[in-house]
Structures are given as C-alpha cells and as structure tokens.
Design an enzyme around this catalytic site. Structure first.
Site, PDB file in Angstrom:
ATOM      1  N   ASP A  10      21.651  30.051 -20.599  1.00 30.98           N
ATOM      2  CA  ASP A  10      22.664  29.787 -19.585  1.00 30.98           C
ATOM      3  C   ASP A  10      22.890  31.090 -18.822  1.00 30.98           C
ATOM      4  OD1 ASP A  10      25.082  28.572 -18.332  1.00 30.98           O
ATOM      5  OD2 ASP A  10      26.106  30.045 -19.600  1.00 30.98           O
ATOM      6  N   LEU A  11      23.321  30.995 -17.579  1.00 28.30           N
ATOM      7  CA  LEU A  11      23.542  32.193 -16.770  1.00 28.30           C
ATOM      8  C   LEU A  11      24.996  32.657 -16.808  1.00 28.30           C
ATOM      9  CD1 LEU A  11      22.068  32.919 -13.262  1.00 28.30           C
ATOM     10  CD2 LEU A  11      24.457  33.379 -13.740  1.00 28.30           C
ATOM     11  N   TYR A  12      25.909  31.779 -16.388  1.00 28.24           N
ATOM     12  CA  TYR A  12      27.307  32.167 -16.160  1.00 28.24           C
ATOM     13  C   TYR A  12      28.080  32.314 -17.469  1.00 28.24           C
ATOM     14  CZ  TYR A  12      26.216  30.941 -11.337  1.00 28.24           C
ATOM     15  OH  TYR A  12      25.645  30.887 -10.093  1.00 28.24           O
ATOM     16  N   ARG A  41      37.505  30.103 -12.425  1.00 26.16           N
ATOM     17  CA  ARG A  41      36.392  29.712 -13.286  1.00 26.16           C
ATOM     18  C   ARG A  41      36.643  28.359 -13.950  1.00 26.16           C
ATOM     19  NH1 ARG A  41      31.214  28.962 -14.430  1.00 26.16           N
ATOM     20  NH2 ARG A  41      30.708  29.201 -16.635  1.00 26.16           N
ATOM     21  N   SER A 118      20.553  26.798 -15.337  1.00 29.61           N
ATOM     22  CA  SER A 118      21.922  27.029 -14.887  1.00 29.61           C
ATOM     23  C   SER A 118      22.444  25.936 -13.962  1.00 29.61           C
ATOM     24  CB  SER A 118      21.982  28.372 -14.147  1.00 29.61           C
ATOM     25  OG  SER A 118      23.251  28.581 -13.570  1.00 29.61           O
ATOM     26  N   ASN A 119      23.771  25.788 -13.976  1.00 26.93           N
ATOM     27  CA  ASN A 119      24.450  24.938 -13.001  1.00 26.93           C
ATOM     28  C   ASN A 119      24.357  25.513 -11.594  1.00 26.93           C
ATOM     29  OD1 ASN A 119      25.347  22.811 -14.583  1.00 26.93           O
ATOM     30  ND2 ASN A 119      27.370  23.684 -14.956  1.00 26.93           N
TER      31      ASN A 119
END
Length: 232
Positions: A10-12, A41, A118-119
């Site tokens: 995942d990125l965030y 967020r 990622s989203n």
C-alpha cells in the site's frame, strides 16, 4: 507455504506519511494543522468507501479535493482556490517514512519483486514516487483506476495478480491500514500489517500473517530466500 516472490505495498500511510501535509496545513491555518490533516485523511477514506458502495467512482484526486472542502467547512475555515490547489498538491509530495528507502533496497537485493497497489490514480502514484526519488525501487505501480473501484474491493487486489503473473501465495501484501490488510487477507494473500502506531487490528474475522512495527523491521527480518514460514 510457497516461497514469497514479490512484496506488494500500500502507498498511503504504509510507505509514505500522509500526515506530512500537516506542515503546510499548519502554515496556512496556524494551530489547526493537525486537526485538518487528520479529518482530511479520514474523510478522504470515507469518500472512497462510499463511492465504491454507490458505484460512483471518481479518481483519488477528486476524493482528496472533496474531503478537503468538507474538512475546512466542518472546521469553519475559509478555503481559497489557491489554498485548495496548494494543499492538494502536497499529496503529490508526501514524504516517505525514514525506514522505507533502505528497506526497499534490501528486499530487492534479496531478489524480490516490489510493487505498489494503491487507491491513488496513475498520476498521483507516479508523482509521489518520482518526487521522493524512489522510482527505481519498484517494478510496478498499480492504480485502482484500472478497475474503477477502491480498496477493499476484491477487483483491486486481483490487479496485483494480473500484473505480476504470480499465484496469491507468492505475493506478500503489506499495509499499515488494518481494513486494507483485512481485505487482502480475505482475498487470499499472505499479509503483513505495519503497525506504526501500536494500534489494534480490526475485528473483522481474520488476522495478518505478520505484524511489523515498520517496513524496515519487515525487511530486516525477512529471510534472503523469501520463505514466509521462516519469518516470525
């Protein structure tokens, strides 16, 4: 258990600190930076989940803008067009956590493929990675834009299989978001939950295979051969 051949991140919040935007939030709205960052967020996530359930997909940049507008409205803060553009642009310049660059190098040196799922949109993922100088650390950058769904929809997790051309058991999925780790576990991936905050995993019927305090901890304790059964 099969030997792990790839690690999908995942990125965030996992590789990049979403609250690094707090600095600019604080500069524009003194004494309100932390409140803005946290509400922004949370609302950003809620909007992705709601749009997924409603079948009303918009890309991550849209969710980010809409969440910021809601946040400022909720906190009674005036948001100018210039301020909105500046703040949203910060999401393209998120700072990687300090442990991440060396951890990625170590995993790749062990012969593992690395990818981001990622989203974020194609554009946002690419910009975040390029702006942090970590482009060469990944074999693939995979966006939910491909299926127009958001995590934890199963179609999103399928993207990593399609891209890497591996079996589920060959891919270790890594996320700091327990809802994301839960979605990946239900999909069938071996999962590592990055627990940077010392939190509690969500009670949704499954547990991660591994729990690590950060990505550096994962990489340092990962065997060179990649065999997950040897990791404890």
């Amino acid at each position: 258990m099969n030997t792990i051949k790839a690690v999908v991140f995942d990125l965030y919040g996992t590789l990049y600190d979403v609250h690094s935007v707090r600095t600019l939030c604080e500069r524009l709205y003194p004494a309100r930076g932390d409140a803005i960052s946290r509400m922004w967020r949370q609302k950003q996530l809620e909007y992705t989940w709601m749009r997924c359930l409603m079948g009303q997909y918009k890309d991550f940049e849209s969710a980010t803008v809409e969440a910021l507008r809601h946040t400022c409205g909720s906190l009674g803060l005036a948001l100018s067009p210039a301020g909105e553009a500046s703040l949203c642009n910060e999401y393209l310049r998120l700072a990687p956590f300090a442990d991440v660059p060396q951890a990625l190098q170590r995993l790749r040196a062990a012969g593992l493929k690395t990818a981001i799922l990622s989203n974020g949109s194609r554009h946002s993922i690419r910009q975040v990675v390029e702006n942090s100088g970590l482009t060469s650390s990944f074999d693939h950058l995979i966006s939910v834009d491909e299926v127009r769904q958001f995590k934890p929809h199963p179609e999103v997790y399928q993207l990593a299989l399609d891209t890497l051309n591996l079996d589920k058991a060959d891919i270790l999925f890594v996320s700091c978001n327990s809802w994301d780790a839960t979605g990946a576990k239900y999909f069938g991936y071996p999962v590592c939950w990055i627990n940077r905050s010392g939190g509690v995993f969500d009670e949704l019927g499954v547990s991660p295979d591994l729990v690590r305090r950060d990505v550096g901890d994962l990489a340092a304790r990962f065997p060179v051969a990649g065999a997950l059964e040897n990791v404890s």
